[in-house]
Write a protein that holds these residues in place. Structure first.
Motif, short mmCIF file in Angstrom:
data_model
loop_
_atom_site.label_atom_id
_atom_site.label_comp_id
_atom_site.label_asym_id
_atom_site.label_seq_id
_atom_site.Cartn_x
_atom_site.Cartn_y
_atom_site.Cartn_z
N MET A 112 0.85 -1.17 0.00
CA MET A 112 0.00 0.00 0.00
C MET A 112 0.90 1.24 0.00
SD MET A 112 -2.70 -1.72 -0.23
CE MET A 112 -4.20 -0.84 -0.05
N SER A 113 0.30 2.42 -0.05
CA SER A 113 1.06 3.66 -0.21
C SER A 113 0.94 4.57 1.00
CB SER A 113 0.55 4.44 -1.42
OG SER A 113 0.74 3.72 -2.59
N LEU A 114 2.05 5.24 1.30
CA LEU A 114 2.01 6.33 2.26
C LEU A 114 2.27 7.60 1.45
CD1 LEU A 114 1.74 7.46 5.09
CD2 LEU A 114 4.19 7.03 5.42
N VAL A 115 1.35 8.56 1.55
CA VAL A 115 1.39 9.79 0.76
C VAL A 115 1.65 10.98 1.68
CG1 VAL A 115 0.11 11.27 -0.83
CG2 VAL A 115 -0.25 8.78 -0.87
N TRP A 116 2.65 11.78 1.34
CA TRP A 116 2.92 13.05 2.03
C TRP A 116 2.19 14.13 1.27
CZ3 TRP A 116 4.08 15.50 6.20
CH2 TRP A 116 4.76 16.72 6.22
N VAL A 117 1.26 14.81 1.91
CA VAL A 117 0.53 15.92 1.31
C VAL A 117 1.03 17.19 1.96
CG1 VAL A 117 -1.72 16.95 0.87
CG2 VAL A 117 -1.50 14.46 0.95
N THR A 118 1.62 18.07 1.16
CA THR A 118 2.24 19.26 1.69
C THR A 118 1.82 20.48 0.87
OG1 THR A 118 4.34 20.15 2.51
CG2 THR A 118 4.39 19.03 0.36
N GLY A 119 2.33 21.62 1.24
CA GLY A 119 2.02 22.88 0.58
C GLY A 119 2.17 24.00 1.59
N THR A 120 2.09 25.20 1.12
CA THR A 120 2.23 26.39 1.96
C THR A 120 1.12 26.46 2.99
OG1 THR A 120 3.26 27.57 0.13
CG2 THR A 120 2.29 28.93 1.83
N SER A 121 1.36 27.18 4.07
CA SER A 121 0.31 27.44 5.05
C SER A 121 -0.90 28.02 4.33
CB SER A 121 0.80 28.45 6.10
OG SER A 121 1.85 27.92 6.84
N GLY A 122 -2.07 27.46 4.61
CA GLY A 122 -3.29 27.92 3.97
C GLY A 122 -3.63 27.20 2.68
N ALA A 123 -2.80 26.24 2.26
CA ALA A 123 -3.06 25.54 1.00
C ALA A 123 -4.24 24.58 1.08
CB ALA A 123 -1.80 24.78 0.54
N GLY A 124 -4.66 24.23 2.29
CA GLY A 124 -5.82 23.36 2.44
C GLY A 124 -5.50 21.97 2.96
N LYS A 125 -4.33 21.77 3.52
CA LYS A 125 -3.90 20.45 3.98
C LYS A 125 -4.81 19.91 5.08
CE LYS A 125 0.12 22.13 5.00
NZ LYS A 125 -0.05 23.52 4.58
N SER A 126 -5.11 20.72 6.08
CA SER A 126 -5.95 20.25 7.19
C SER A 126 -7.38 19.99 6.73
CB SER A 126 -5.95 21.27 8.33
OG SER A 126 -4.66 21.33 8.91
N SER A 127 -7.90 20.86 5.88
CA SER A 127 -9.26 20.64 5.36
C SER A 127 -9.31 19.37 4.53
CB SER A 127 -9.70 21.83 4.51
OG SER A 127 -9.76 22.99 5.30
N LEU A 128 -8.30 19.16 3.70
CA LEU A 128 -8.22 17.95 2.89
C LEU A 128 -8.14 16.72 3.78
CD1 LEU A 128 -7.77 16.36 0.26
CD2 LEU A 128 -5.33 16.79 0.57
N CYS A 129 -7.35 16.78 4.83
CA CYS A 129 -7.23 15.67 5.76
C CYS A 129 -8.61 15.28 6.30
CB CYS A 129 -6.28 16.04 6.91
SG CYS A 129 -5.87 14.69 8.00
N GLY A 130 -9.41 16.27 6.65
CA GLY A 130 -10.76 15.99 7.13
C GLY A 130 -11.63 15.31 6.10
N VAL A 131 -11.55 15.73 4.84
CA VAL A 131 -12.33 15.10 3.77
C VAL A 131 -11.88 13.66 3.56
CG1 VAL A 131 -12.80 15.14 1.28
CG2 VAL A 131 -12.92 17.25 2.60
N LEU A 132 -10.57 13.44 3.57
CA LEU A 132 -10.06 12.08 3.40
C LEU A 132 -10.56 11.17 4.51
CD1 LEU A 132 -6.41 12.86 2.25
CD2 LEU A 132 -8.28 11.96 0.83
N ARG A 133 -10.58 11.66 5.73
CA ARG A 133 -11.10 10.88 6.87
C ARG A 133 -12.57 10.57 6.68
NH1 ARG A 133 -8.42 14.21 11.69
NH2 ARG A 133 -6.39 13.22 11.62
N GLU A 134 -13.34 11.58 6.23
CA GLU A 134 -14.76 11.36 5.99
C GLU A 134 -14.99 10.26 4.97
OE1 GLU A 134 -16.39 15.15 4.89
OE2 GLU A 134 -16.08 15.99 6.90
N ARG A 135 -14.04 10.11 4.05
CA ARG A 135 -14.12 9.06 3.03
C ARG A 135 -13.63 7.71 3.54
NH1 ARG A 135 -12.05 11.68 -2.68
NH2 ARG A 135 -13.68 13.27 -2.87
#
Length: 188
Positions: free
Chosen positions: A1-24
């Motif tokens: 399986m895969s481990l994915v690092w999701v990164t980007g500048t502050s405010g890019a949406g990482k925390s919000s995306l994390c929440g959506v992925l969990r909801e899925r």
């Protein structure tokens, strides 16, 4: 399986995306809020237990937001059975890149950085002028840096569900010239 690092500048949406992925139903971890990252004194190496908020002038020159490799190793061990996503941005990520199968960078423009950081409600980082300046400085080179490293680039201004779709598709896109993945040995 895969481990994915999701990164980007502050405010890019990482925390919000994390929440959506969990909801899925995905294994998704917010490195900033779940004990993976911490402020570290670059001179002494000491972890800062109670960092100032907002940071005083010059503070970001001495202290860095860093990830704990041991925490990432434990998460990597969990992704033997299921895909996992670790969302965050740290200055020492090169120390853990070998643990990831895929790196995704969310990119946004400077106006979006300003707007999102000003409008934040759950995280105050970026509201102080020095923090905002640091985020904008990082944003000025983040896309180019990650393209050169072979990361998957995702437009962080897309609707959040579309960003999540792009990130889950990216987990099947291994980084070019990636060193062999190091997996911790499970305790016996």
């Amino acid at each position: 399986m895969s481990l994915v690092w999701v990164t980007g500048t502050s405010g890019a949406g990482k925390s919000s995306l994390c929440g959506v992925l969990r909801e899925r139903g995905e294994l998704a971890v917010d490195a900033d809020w779940e004990g993976y990252n911490r402020w570290v004194d670059r001179v002494s190496g000491q972890v800062v237990v109670d960092p100032p908020d907002p940071v005083p002038p010059g503070w970001l020159d001495r202290y860095g937001w860093r990830i704990d490799r041991a925490q990432v190793e434990r998460l990597a061990a969990r992704t033997r059975e299921a895909d996992g996503y670790l969302c965050g941005c740290v200055e020492n990520e090169e120390e853990v890149w070998d643990l990831f199968d895929v790196v995704v960078c969310l990119v946004i423009g400077d106006d979006v950085v300003r707007s999102r950081l000003r409008g934040r409600t759950g995280n105050s980082f970026g509201k102080h002028p020095e923090e905002l300046a640091a985020a904008l400085q990082h944003n000025s080179h983040v896309e180019g840096d990650y393209r050169r490293r072979g990361a998957v680039i995702v437009d962080g201004t897309l609707p959040l569900e579309e960003v999540a779709d792009a990130v889950t598709r990216a987990r099947r896109t291994p980084r070019p010239s990636r060193p062999p993945r190091t997996r911790p040995t499970p305790p016996s």
